[in-house]
Design an enzyme around this catalytic site. Structure first.
Site, PDB file in Angstrom:
ATOM      1  N   LYS A  84      39.795  13.591  20.610  1.00 14.62           N
ATOM      2  CA  LYS A  84      38.593  12.760  20.526  1.00 14.62           C
ATOM      3  C   LYS A  84      38.167  12.367  21.937  1.00 14.62           C
ATOM      4  O   LYS A  84      38.953  11.796  22.696  1.00 14.62           O
ATOM      5  CB  LYS A  84      38.934  11.522  19.708  1.00 14.62           C
ATOM      6  CG  LYS A  84      37.767  10.856  19.051  1.00 14.62           C
ATOM      7  CD  LYS A  84      38.319   9.766  18.144  1.00 14.62           C
ATOM      8  CE  LYS A  84      37.235   9.052  17.410  1.00 14.62           C
ATOM      9  NZ  LYS A  84      37.758   7.827  16.793  1.00 14.62           N
TER      10      LYS A  84
HETATM   11  C1  E4P Z   1      35.485   6.322  14.764  1.00 11.41           C
HETATM   12  O1  E4P Z   1      36.090   7.364  14.820  1.00 11.41           O
HETATM   13  C2  E4P Z   1      35.988   5.014  15.204  1.00 11.41           C
HETATM   14  O2  E4P Z   1      37.395   5.048  15.123  1.00 11.41           O
HETATM   15  C3  E4P Z   1      35.548   3.866  14.335  1.00 11.41           C
HETATM   16  O3  E4P Z   1      34.835   4.315  13.203  1.00 11.41           O
HETATM   17  C4  E4P Z   1      34.908   2.763  15.078  1.00 11.41           C
HETATM   18  O4  E4P Z   1      34.567   1.730  14.172  1.00 11.41           O
HETATM   19  P1  E4P Z   1      34.234   0.233  14.637  1.00 11.41           P
HETATM   20  O5  E4P Z   1      32.855   0.214  15.213  1.00 11.41           O
HETATM   21  O6  E4P Z   1      34.318  -0.561  13.358  1.00 11.41           O
HETATM   22  O7  E4P Z   1      35.286  -0.141  15.632  1.00 11.41           O
END
Ligand code: E4P
Length: 215
Positions: A84
């Site tokens: 990622k």
């Molecule tokens: C995506 O891959 C992230 O891990 C996640 O969805 C972020 O979510 P948040 O905005 O609730 O931290």
């Protein structure tokens, strides 16, 4: 639409996988940091064993060469590991290189259709537009998902649209309606998707009738 769980908690992931509806996992440094006392590599390996589908793992490198090293190291942890990468110039450059090596990537922190387009051009396996964080600043996260889906379909781009930063069950439904390939959903929201008051009421009525007839 596929459903991923957005979590680094082994217990939550194991429970959700047991329901038979989980197609993959996404983690991020904040989620990993919540899991006190366990090294990231150990958590990552464990999750990759528990789930057949893709598992997104995010590192801390921000510079191209360091990102390349991190991506190669993560991808060697398991066949289903996905690296990622934050949406930056170095990130996109890294996606281009790693995708040529066959390493799967997920470009994260995507807040515009143009960012998604750049990630797709570089060969990203997934892009993660963040719905909730856009809603938080008074913009529509679902509109962004809709735009990206339209652009990718119009230009036959193979990158999958992974709806992220999901804050409620309606975000999941809306993501499905506008054609996201998958949504990554926190455990508590996945759990809530099962519920409806009329289901509970209906079960109570049918249970009562069943007992009256069969006892
Ligand atoms: C995506 O891959 C992230 O891990 C996640 O969805 C972020 O979510 P948040 O905005 O609730 O931290």
């Amino acid at each position: 639409m596929k459903l991923f769980i957005d979590s680094a908690n082994i217990g939550e992931i194991r429970e959700a996988v047991s329901w038979g509806i989980i197609d993959g996992v996404t983690t991020n440094p904040s989620l990993m940091a919540k899991e006190k006392g366990l090294a990231m590599e150990k958590i990552a390996k464990e999750i990759c064993k528990m789930v057949k589908g893709p598992v997104s793992l995010e590192g801390g490198a921000m510079e191209h060469e360091a990102m390349l090293r991190e991506g190669r190291a993560f991808s060697s942890l398991a066949k289903n590991a996905v690296f990622k990468i934050p949406m930056t110039i170095d990130g996109v450059r890294t996606v281009k290189k790693l995708s040529a090596e066959g390493i799967k990537t997920n470009v994260t922190l995507v807040f515009s259709a143009n960012q998604a387009l750049l990630a797709a051009k570089a060969g990203a396996t997934f892009v993660s537009p963040f719905i909730g964080r856009l809603d938080d600043i008074g913009r529509s996260g679902i509109d962004l998902i809709r735009e990206i889906v339209l652009i990718f379909r119009a230009h036959d781009l193979k990158t999958k649209v992974l709806a992220a930063s999901i804050r409620d069950t309606d975000h999941v439904k809306q993501s499905a309606l506008v054609g996201a390939d998958m949504a990554t959903v926190p455990f508590q929201i996945l759990r809530k998707m099962f519920d409806h008051e009329l289901t509970d009421k209906g079960i109570a009525i049918f249970q009562k009738a069943w007992k009256e007839k069969n006892q």
